[in-house]
Design a protein around this motif. Structure first.
Motif, PDB file in Angstrom:
ATOM      1  N   LYS A  27       7.482   9.389 -14.782  1.00  0.00           N
ATOM      2  CA  LYS A  27       6.872   8.069 -14.899  1.00  0.00           C
ATOM      3  C   LYS A  27       7.451   7.165 -13.818  1.00  0.00           C
ATOM      4  O   LYS A  27       8.641   7.221 -13.520  1.00  0.00           O
ATOM      5  CB  LYS A  27       7.142   7.481 -16.280  1.00  0.00           C
ATOM      6  CG  LYS A  27       6.506   8.276 -17.419  1.00  0.00           C
ATOM      7  CD  LYS A  27       6.814   7.641 -18.763  1.00  0.00           C
ATOM      8  CE  LYS A  27       6.179   8.441 -19.894  1.00  0.00           C
ATOM      9  NZ  LYS A  27       6.480   7.833 -21.231  1.00  0.00           N
ATOM     10  N   VAL A  28       6.605   6.335 -13.251  1.00  0.00           N
ATOM     11  CA  VAL A  28       7.010   5.477 -12.135  1.00  0.00           C
ATOM     12  C   VAL A  28       6.913   4.012 -12.518  1.00  0.00           C
ATOM     13  O   VAL A  28       5.925   3.571 -13.105  1.00  0.00           O
ATOM     14  CB  VAL A  28       6.127   5.736 -10.889  1.00  0.00           C
ATOM     15  CG1 VAL A  28       6.550   4.817  -9.748  1.00  0.00           C
ATOM     16  CG2 VAL A  28       6.226   7.191 -10.465  1.00  0.00           C
ATOM     17  N   LYS A  29       7.946   3.282 -12.180  1.00  0.00           N
ATOM     18  CA  LYS A  29       7.943   1.835 -12.332  1.00  0.00           C
ATOM     19  C   LYS A  29       7.845   1.214 -10.950  1.00  0.00           C
ATOM     20  O   LYS A  29       8.598   1.571 -10.044  1.00  0.00           O
ATOM     21  CB  LYS A  29       9.228   1.370 -13.031  1.00  0.00           C
ATOM     22  CG  LYS A  29       9.187  -0.086 -13.479  1.00  0.00           C
ATOM     23  CD  LYS A  29      10.367  -0.378 -14.394  1.00  0.00           C
ATOM     24  CE  LYS A  29      10.233  -1.762 -15.030  1.00  0.00           C
ATOM     25  NZ  LYS A  29      11.321  -1.999 -15.999  1.00  0.00           N
ATOM     26  N   ARG A  30       6.922   0.296 -10.752  1.00  0.00           N
ATOM     27  CA  ARG A  30       6.673  -0.303  -9.453  1.00  0.00           C
ATOM     28  C   ARG A  30       7.382  -1.645  -9.324  1.00  0.00           C
ATOM     29  O   ARG A  30       7.239  -2.501 -10.192  1.00  0.00           O
ATOM     30  CB  ARG A  30       5.174  -0.487  -9.237  1.00  0.00           C
ATOM     31  CG  ARG A  30       4.405   0.845  -9.094  1.00  0.00           C
ATOM     32  CD  ARG A  30       2.955   0.660  -9.480  1.00  0.00           C
ATOM     33  NE  ARG A  30       2.134   1.827  -9.189  1.00  0.00           N
ATOM     34  CZ  ARG A  30       2.046   2.897  -9.978  1.00  0.00           C
ATOM     35  NH1 ARG A  30       2.746   2.948 -11.113  1.00  0.00           N
ATOM     36  NH2 ARG A  30       1.252   3.910  -9.649  1.00  0.00           N
ATOM     37  N   LEU A  79      -5.827   9.235  -1.281  1.00  0.00           N
ATOM     38  CA  LEU A  79      -5.205  10.489  -1.708  1.00  0.00           C
ATOM     39  C   LEU A  79      -6.258  11.517  -2.116  1.00  0.00           C
ATOM     40  O   LEU A  79      -6.114  12.711  -1.848  1.00  0.00           O
ATOM     41  CB  LEU A  79      -4.234  10.227  -2.866  1.00  0.00           C
ATOM     42  CG  LEU A  79      -2.949   9.480  -2.507  1.00  0.00           C
ATOM     43  CD1 LEU A  79      -2.126   9.191  -3.755  1.00  0.00           C
ATOM     44  CD2 LEU A  79      -2.123  10.257  -1.497  1.00  0.00           C
ATOM     45  N   GLN A  80      -7.335  11.051  -2.726  1.00  0.00           N
ATOM     46  CA  GLN A  80      -8.417  11.964  -3.080  1.00  0.00           C
ATOM     47  C   GLN A  80      -9.059  12.552  -1.831  1.00  0.00           C
ATOM     48  O   GLN A  80      -9.403  13.738  -1.797  1.00  0.00           O
ATOM     49  CB  GLN A  80      -9.467  11.236  -3.924  1.00  0.00           C
ATOM     50  CG  GLN A  80      -9.012  10.928  -5.344  1.00  0.00           C
ATOM     51  CD  GLN A  80      -9.992  10.067  -6.109  1.00  0.00           C
ATOM     52  OE1 GLN A  80     -10.921   9.505  -5.525  1.00  0.00           O
ATOM     53  NE2 GLN A  80      -9.804   9.963  -7.409  1.00  0.00           N
ATOM     54  N   ILE A 131       0.838  -1.202   0.000  1.00  0.00           N
ATOM     55  CA  ILE A 131       0.000   0.000   0.000  1.00  0.00           C
ATOM     56  C   ILE A 131       0.875   1.255   0.000  1.00  0.00           C
ATOM     57  O   ILE A 131       0.649   2.193  -0.766  1.00  0.00           O
ATOM     58  CB  ILE A 131      -0.940   0.004   1.222  1.00  0.00           C
ATOM     59  CG1 ILE A 131      -1.998  -1.097   1.085  1.00  0.00           C
ATOM     60  CG2 ILE A 131      -1.615   1.369   1.393  1.00  0.00           C
ATOM     61  CD1 ILE A 131      -2.841  -1.297   2.330  1.00  0.00           C
ATOM     62  N   LEU A 132       1.879   1.278   0.862  1.00  0.00           N
ATOM     63  CA  LEU A 132       2.741   2.457   0.969  1.00  0.00           C
ATOM     64  C   LEU A 132       3.590   2.658  -0.292  1.00  0.00           C
ATOM     65  O   LEU A 132       3.841   3.797  -0.708  1.00  0.00           O
ATOM     66  CB  LEU A 132       3.640   2.337   2.199  1.00  0.00           C
ATOM     67  CG  LEU A 132       2.905   2.373   3.545  1.00  0.00           C
ATOM     68  CD1 LEU A 132       3.875   2.126   4.694  1.00  0.00           C
ATOM     69  CD2 LEU A 132       2.173   3.692   3.740  1.00  0.00           C
ATOM     70  N   GLY A 133       4.029   1.574  -0.894  1.00  0.00           N
ATOM     71  CA  GLY A 133       4.764   1.691  -2.150  1.00  0.00           C
ATOM     72  C   GLY A 133       3.885   2.275  -3.247  1.00  0.00           C
ATOM     73  O   GLY A 133       4.316   3.148  -4.010  1.00  0.00           O
ATOM     74  N   GLU A 186     -11.540  -6.684   2.840  1.00  0.00           N
ATOM     75  CA  GLU A 186     -12.549  -6.472   1.812  1.00  0.00           C
ATOM     76  C   GLU A 186     -12.064  -6.869   0.426  1.00  0.00           C
ATOM     77  O   GLU A 186     -12.816  -6.792  -0.547  1.00  0.00           O
ATOM     78  CB  GLU A 186     -12.980  -5.002   1.802  1.00  0.00           C
ATOM     79  CG  GLU A 186     -13.620  -4.568   3.126  1.00  0.00           C
ATOM     80  CD  GLU A 186     -13.976  -3.089   3.149  1.00  0.00           C
ATOM     81  OE1 GLU A 186     -13.552  -2.348   2.229  1.00  0.00           O
ATOM     82  OE2 GLU A 186     -14.686  -2.678   4.083  1.00  0.00           O
ATOM     83  N   PHE A 187     -10.807  -7.271   0.332  1.00  0.00           N
ATOM     84  CA  PHE A 187     -10.202  -7.771  -0.912  1.00  0.00           C
ATOM     85  C   PHE A 187     -10.287  -6.751  -2.050  1.00  0.00           C
ATOM     86  O   PHE A 187     -10.518  -7.096  -3.199  1.00  0.00           O
ATOM     87  CB  PHE A 187     -10.860  -9.087  -1.329  1.00  0.00           C
ATOM     88  CG  PHE A 187     -10.876 -10.121  -0.242  1.00  0.00           C
ATOM     89  CD1 PHE A 187      -9.717 -10.755   0.153  1.00  0.00           C
ATOM     90  CD2 PHE A 187     -12.053 -10.428   0.420  1.00  0.00           C
ATOM     91  CE1 PHE A 187      -9.722 -11.683   1.169  1.00  0.00           C
ATOM     92  CE2 PHE A 187     -12.074 -11.365   1.438  1.00  0.00           C
ATOM     93  CZ  PHE A 187     -10.907 -11.991   1.820  1.00  0.00           C
ATOM     94  N   ARG A 188     -10.064  -5.493  -1.704  1.00  0.00           N
ATOM     95  CA  ARG A 188     -10.070  -4.453  -2.710  1.00  0.00           C
ATOM     96  C   ARG A 188      -8.678  -4.304  -3.317  1.00  0.00           C
ATOM     97  O   ARG A 188      -7.672  -4.679  -2.715  1.00  0.00           O
ATOM     98  CB  ARG A 188     -10.521  -3.125  -2.089  1.00  0.00           C
ATOM     99  CG  ARG A 188     -11.935  -3.147  -1.534  1.00  0.00           C
ATOM    100  CD  ARG A 188     -12.380  -1.757  -1.146  1.00  0.00           C
ATOM    101  NE  ARG A 188     -12.325  -0.865  -2.304  1.00  0.00           N
ATOM    102  CZ  ARG A 188     -12.226   0.460  -2.204  1.00  0.00           C
ATOM    103  NH1 ARG A 188     -12.150   1.031  -1.005  1.00  0.00           N
ATOM    104  NH2 ARG A 188     -12.192   1.215  -3.292  1.00  0.00           N
ATOM    105  N   LYS A 189      -8.615  -3.734  -4.498  1.00  0.00           N
ATOM    106  CA  LYS A 189      -7.337  -3.524  -5.165  1.00  0.00           C
ATOM    107  C   LYS A 189      -6.561  -2.418  -4.455  1.00  0.00           C
ATOM    108  O   LYS A 189      -7.133  -1.389  -4.092  1.00  0.00           O
ATOM    109  CB  LYS A 189      -7.553  -3.132  -6.627  1.00  0.00           C
ATOM    110  CG  LYS A 189      -8.124  -4.246  -7.486  1.00  0.00           C
ATOM    111  CD  LYS A 189      -8.240  -3.777  -8.932  1.00  0.00           C
ATOM    112  CE  LYS A 189      -8.768  -4.897  -9.826  1.00  0.00           C
ATOM    113  NZ  LYS A 189      -8.910  -4.438 -11.229  1.00  0.00           N
ATOM    114  N   VAL A 190      -5.269  -2.661  -4.287  1.00  0.00           N
ATOM    115  CA  VAL A 190      -4.411  -1.681  -3.637  1.00  0.00           C
ATOM    116  C   VAL A 190      -4.474  -0.335  -4.356  1.00  0.00           C
ATOM    117  O   VAL A 190      -4.554   0.727  -3.717  1.00  0.00           O
ATOM    118  CB  VAL A 190      -2.950  -2.181  -3.582  1.00  0.00           C
ATOM    119  CG1 VAL A 190      -2.014  -1.072  -3.131  1.00  0.00           C
ATOM    120  CG2 VAL A 190      -2.832  -3.380  -2.651  1.00  0.00           C
ATOM    121  N   GLU A 191      -4.461  -0.362  -5.673  1.00  0.00           N
ATOM    122  CA  GLU A 191      -4.468   0.872  -6.451  1.00  0.00           C
ATOM    123  C   GLU A 191      -5.704   1.717  -6.144  1.00  0.00           C
ATOM    124  O   GLU A 191      -5.613   2.942  -5.998  1.00  0.00           O
ATOM    125  CB  GLU A 191      -4.419   0.556  -7.955  1.00  0.00           C
ATOM    126  CG  GLU A 191      -3.149  -0.131  -8.411  1.00  0.00           C
ATOM    127  CD  GLU A 191      -3.210  -1.646  -8.254  1.00  0.00           C
ATOM    128  OE1 GLU A 191      -4.156  -2.142  -7.598  1.00  0.00           O
ATOM    129  OE2 GLU A 191      -2.310  -2.330  -8.783  1.00  0.00           O
TER     130      GLU A 191
END
Length: 334
Positions: free
Chosen positions: A91-94, A324-325, A75-77, A312-317
């Protein structure tokens, strides 16, 4: 998260190999596990052998963001990555879910990572090999100074929360017994059964020191169990006191209570982004992006995000984007 080994840099290959070892299976907590220390020679040999100094593999990104291999770290990454994308043109590469502390630290040193989130207590004890101290500001300042001096790494502002060990009881018991602190809980330990992970039972800053500090006198030795099972055991009254993490998502959802460490036994583990100085010099706009994250995340915020992903098995993104919003830090390109 699935990782394509054919596209992974050497440091990622090493972390994948290490994760397949029996000692590593089940996660590394905050990167401070006893198991990791047992295989430290393997980690160092593989990491050093597989890393090319000063090589940055961000062929499709300006910045490479990494993380350790547990939910909060992923999550923090992702939060660092989205913050950079939202506030700069970079641009970011994860490279998330890599492994433990030493894998990520080596990634920074080799240039295969540009930044990841570390915890001050882990950096202080595991990387700098210092004895535990309990003053958060002192730990932070020493880590910041030594990282700059020894590794040419910048330790930026704390994100706002402290993910330390937490001694947790049922909320109903706390209300019935009218207790909020570890000192108040000590008189009930002869009737309680404790549940802890193996690491906590063995650590120098774990159960032995805790019991001595607070004069805990359990009738039976703590029950050693998998970290993933402790909360369910607590709710089902199989145990009465467990050693978890202060930002675990289950704390709020299961109506549990973290007992206050009123004698400051546990060291501070403030979450802080660590960035290569070379990267900051090349992309000075990163400093402003990271500065905006200072104090942004409370322990309650982190618990909620952890639960949204694990419970809740939600996507990290999606979880990070919504967070952030909610803090008005989304899509403000400079």
């Amino acid at each position: 998260m699935q990782i394509n080994k054919t596209q992974s840099p050497p440091i990622l290959w090493v972390s994948n190999k290490l994760r397949s070892l029996p000692l590593i299976r089940g996660g590394l907590g905050r990167g401070k596990t006893r198991n990791l220390l047992l295989i430290l020679p393997i980690i160092l040999i593989l990491a050093i052998a597989s890393c090319t100094p000063q090589q940055n593999t961000s062929s499709k990104g300006d910045i490479v963001i990494g993380s350790k291999n547990f939910t909060e770290q992923v999550i923090l990454g992702e939060l660092l990555a989205q913050q950079i994308e939202n506030t700069t043109q970079l641009k970011v590469k994860r490279r998330l879910n890599l492994g433990g502390t030493f894998i990520c630290h080596k990634g920074l040193q080799s240039g295969q990572l540009d930044a990841y989130v570390e915890y001050t207590g882990t950096a202080f004890t595991a990387i700098l090999n210092q004895k535990t101290i309990t003053n958060p500001q002192q730990v932070y300042q020493q880590v910041k100074q030594e990282y700059a001096k020894k590794f040419n790494l910048a330790v930026t502002h704390p994100l706002g929360f402290n993910n330390t060990f937490a001694m947790i009881i049922r909320g109903s018991d706390a209300q019935r017994l009218q207790i909020k602190t570890l000192s108040e809980a000590s008189k009930y330990t002869p009737q309680w059964q404790a549940g802890v992970g193996y690491e906590f039972l063995e650590r120098a800053d774990g159960f032995p020191g805790l019991a001595k500090t607070y004069n805990f006198k359990f009738a039976k030795p703590p029950q050693v169990m998998d970290l993933g099972l402790m909360y369910r055991a607590l709710v089902n009254q199989k145990v009465d006191l467990v050693a978890g993490n202060s930002t675990d998502g289950q704390i709020q959802t299961l109506r549990l209570l973290v007992l206050k460490d009123d004698k400051n036994y546990f060291p501070p583990y403030q979450a802080v982004p660590v960035v290569r100085q070379e990267t900051l010099q090349k992309y000075p706009q990163l400093q402003s992006a990271f500065n905006q994250l200072e104090g942004l995340i409370s322990e309650s915020d982190m618990r909620q995000m952890n639960y949204q992903v694990d419970g809740e098995f939600r996507k990290v993104e999606d979880v990070v984007r919504e967070f952030l919003q909610s803090k008005s830090l989304s899509k403000t390109l400079t």
